[in-house]
Design a protein around this motif. Structure first.
Motif, PDB file in Angstrom:
ATOM      1  N   GLU A 250       0.838  -1.205   0.000  1.00 57.96           N
ATOM      2  CA  GLU A 250       0.000   0.000   0.000  1.00 57.96           C
ATOM      3  C   GLU A 250       0.876   1.259   0.000  1.00 57.96           C
ATOM      4  O   GLU A 250       0.597   2.225  -0.713  1.00 57.96           O
ATOM      5  N   LYS A 251       1.938   1.212   0.766  1.00 55.76           N
ATOM      6  CA  LYS A 251       2.788   2.405   0.828  1.00 55.76           C
ATOM      7  C   LYS A 251       3.582   2.618  -0.461  1.00 55.76           C
ATOM      8  O   LYS A 251       3.762   3.741  -0.919  1.00 55.76           O
ATOM      9  N   TYR A 252       4.043   1.541  -1.070  1.00 53.16           N
ATOM     10  CA  TYR A 252       4.713   1.696  -2.378  1.00 53.16           C
ATOM     11  C   TYR A 252       3.725   2.279  -3.397  1.00 53.16           C
ATOM     12  O   TYR A 252       4.090   3.105  -4.234  1.00 53.16           O
ATOM     13  N   ALA A 253       2.465   1.821  -3.292  1.00 52.35           N
ATOM     14  CA  ALA A 253       1.440   2.343  -4.222  1.00 52.35           C
ATOM     15  C   ALA A 253       1.256   3.845  -4.003  1.00 52.35           C
ATOM     16  O   ALA A 253       1.111   4.615  -4.959  1.00 52.35           O
ATOM     17  N   GLN A 254       1.288   4.253  -2.740  1.00 48.15           N
ATOM     18  CA  GLN A 254       1.178   5.699  -2.453  1.00 48.15           C
ATOM     19  C   GLN A 254       2.345   6.466  -3.080  1.00 48.15           C
ATOM     20  O   GLN A 254       2.177   7.551  -3.627  1.00 48.15           O
ATOM     21  N   ILE A 255       3.542   5.878  -3.002  1.00 50.18           N
ATOM     22  CA  ILE A 255       4.713   6.532  -3.615  1.00 50.18           C
ATOM     23  C   ILE A 255       4.484   6.654  -5.125  1.00 50.18           C
ATOM     24  O   ILE A 255       4.715   7.714  -5.722  1.00 50.18           O
TER      25      ILE A 255
END
Ligand SMILES: NC(=O)c1ccc[n+]([C@@H]2O[C@H](COP(=O)([O-])OP(=O)(O)OC[C@H]3O[C@@H](n4cnc5c(N)ncnc54)[C@H](O)[C@@H]3O)[C@@H](O)[C@H]2O)c1
Ligand SMILES: [Fe+2]
Length: 389
Positions: free
Chosen positions: A295-300
Motif C-alpha cells: 500500500e505504501k509503495y502504491a502511495q509513492i
C-alpha cells in the motif's frame, strides 16, 4: 517514539558563510582527499571560522568508506588540538569519520566493540559540538544519527547509531555539490532515493517522517537525471532532497537494501549509492508481498504521477520508473552486469546473507527477512531475475 534532527539547518547557495555564526574558541576541520581544498571550499570554510574568532586546525585525508584506523588517528589529532567545534567538510565518508572521531575524542577509553551496540553512547558534547557541511547529495550524514565505519580487517561496514551523533548544525550549500562528477551525482542521488523509499515503508515510519520521505522522493524523481546531466537548479534540489530524506530515515530507519549494500560494497567494490540503486527494485518486489508495504509503495507511485488503480500495477510501474532512472544514468541492473565474477559471488553469498540478516537495518524492514530470504534475493540480484517469493 522520538523525532530528532539538528537544531540548525542552513540551506541555499552561499550558505557556507553560516559557519561565521558558530561560537567557540577552536575548530578542527575534518576533510577528505583533496577535492575540498582544490575547489577552494576548505579555504572559504577556514576564513568564515576565523571571522567567527576561532583558531583552526585541519585534519585531512579521510578516505572513501573510512576505516577504524583513520578514525582513531583523527581522534588522537583532536586530543592534541582540543577543539570545541568539529567541522566536517566533505562527502558522507568524511562526515561519518568525523562523527566517530568525535566519539573517541570525548571518550578516549571506549572501544569499537562497545559503541557498535546501537543507542549505547554516553552523552557527547562534553568537549565539542559538531557542524557538518556535505559536498555530495546522498547520505544526509549531516542530519542523521548514523556513522558507517569499515573494519578494514574484514572489509565489513558497521553502522554506528545513536541520537548523540546527530550534528548540531548542518550547512547545505549546493555550490559544493556542483563539483561532483556526473557519476557521483548519480550514485549519491540514488542513495538519497533509497533512503526516502526505505524510510517511507519502514516499520518505524510515522506522521513525522512520511511527509519528508514523500517530498524527497518527488524531488529526486524530478531532478536526479537532470542533476546527473549537470543542471545547477537540479543539483540544488537534490542537495535539499537528500537532506529531507535524511531527516526521515534517521528517525524511521531503513531496510534490507541498505543491509545488503553495507555487506557487499567493500567485497565487490561497489560505491554505496550504486549498490543501493542496483538492489532497490528487487527489494521493493520482495517487500511488496507484505500488504502494508504494498500500500505504501502504491502511495509513492501515485505521488510521482503513476495513474493505475490496482496496487500491484502501481508497484510494478514504480519499479519500472526507478529502473528507467538508473538506465538514464548508466547504472547496471544486476551484479552480473556490473561485472562481479560468478565464482566470487558464489563463494561469498552465504557469508553476505548472514551478515546482511544481522545488520541493524534489517529489523526495520517492512517484511521479515532471514538469511535464507536474503540469499534468494541475492541470487536474483546477481542474475537480474524477477523476485517471486
Ligand atoms: N551517516 C549516514 O547516515 C550514512 C548514510 C548513508 C551512507 N553512509 C556512508 O557514506 C559513505 C558514502 O558517502 P558519499 O556517497 O557521500 O561519498 P564519499 O564521501 O565516499 O565520497 C566519494 C568520493 O567523492 C569525492 N568527493 C566528495 N565530494 C566531492 C565533490 N563535491 N566534488 C568532487 N568530488 C567529491 C570524495 O573525495 C571521494 O573520493 C559510505 O561509507 C556510506 O556507507 C552514511
Ligand atoms: Fe545510504
Amino acid at each position: 517514539m522520538r523525532f530528532t534532527i539538528p537544531r540548525d539547518i542552513y540551506f541555499g547557495r552561499g550558505s557556507l558563510a553560516a559557519l561565521k555564526e558558530l561560537r567557540g574558541k577552536k575548530a578542527v576541520i575534518v576533510t577528505g582527499g583533496q577535492s575540498m581544498e582544490r575547489f577552494g571550499f576548505l579555504g572559504q570554510a577556514r576564513r568564515h571560522l576565523e571571522e567567527a574568532g576561532m583558531e583552526i586546525a585541519v585534519y585531512e585525508g579521510v578516505e572513501p568508506d573510512p576505516s577504524l584506523t583513520t578514525v582513531k588517528r583523527g581522534a588522537e589529532f583532536m586530543e592534541k588540538e582540543r577543539p570545541d567545534w568539529i567541522v566536517a567538510l566533505g562527502g558522507g565518508s568524511t562526515i561519518d569519520a568525523a562523527k566517530a572521531m568525535w566519539i573517541f575524542y570525548e571518550y578516549p577509553q571506549t572501544d569499537f566493540e562497545k559503541i557498535k551496540e546501537p543507542f549505547s553512547l554516553p552523552e557527547l558534547r562534553q568537549k565539542a559540538r559538531f557542524a557538518a557541511v556535505p559536498s555530495t547529495s546522498g547520505t544526509a550524514a549531516e542530519v542523521t544519527a548514523f556513522s558507517v565505519i569499515t573494519d578494514e580487517t574484514t572489509g565489513i561496514k558497521y553502522p554506528l547509531a545513536d541520537y548523540n551523533i546527530v550534528p548540531d548544525v548542518a550547512v547545505l550549500d549546493a555550490e559544493l555539490a556542483d563539483r561532483m562528477p556526473a557519476e557521483l551525482a548519480a550514485h549519491t542521488g540514488m542513495d538519497a532515493l533509497t533512503h526516502a523509499v526505505e524510510a517511507y515503508v519502514a516499520r518505524n515510519a510515522s506522521d513525522f517522517t512520511d511527509p519528508l520521505a514523500l517530498q524527497a522522493i518527488r524531488m529526486v524523481f524530478h531532478n536526479v537525471v537532470k542533476s546527473y546531466e549537470g543542471d545547477k537548479e537540479a543539483r540544488t534540489k537534490m542537495h535539499d532532497a537528500q537532506c529531507l530524506a535524511g531527516m526521515a530515515f534517521t528517525n524511521a530507519l531503513l531496510g534490507i537494501t541498505h543491509s545488503i549494500a553495507h555487506k557487499t560494497g567493500h567485497i565487490f567494490g561497489l560505491p554505496h549509492g550504486l549498490a543501493n540503486a542496483i538492489y532497490l527494485p528487487y527489494v521493493i518486489a520482495f517487500n511488496a508481498e507484505d500488504a502494508r508495504a504494498r500500500e505504501k509503495y502504491a502511495q509513492i507511485a501515485r505521488a510521482v504521477g503513476v495513474e493505475e488503480k490496482d496496487e500491484e500495477k502501481l508497484v510494478d510501474k514504480l519499479v519500472e520508473f526507478i529502473q528507467a532512472m538508473s538506465d538514464a544514468m548508466k547504472i547496471p541492473q544486476s551484479l552480473k552486469e556490473y561485472g562481479v565474477p560468478e565464482d566470487e559471488f558464489r563463494l561469498r553469498v552465504d557469508e553476505i546473507a548472514a551478515e546482511a540478516a544481522a545488520d541493524p537495518c534489517t529489523s526495520s524492514n517492512p517484511r521479515l527477512a532471514d538469511k535464507e530470504d536474503i540469499k534468494k534475493l541475492l541470487h536474483c540480484i546477481y542474475e537480474g531475475k524477477a523476485v517471486k517469493f
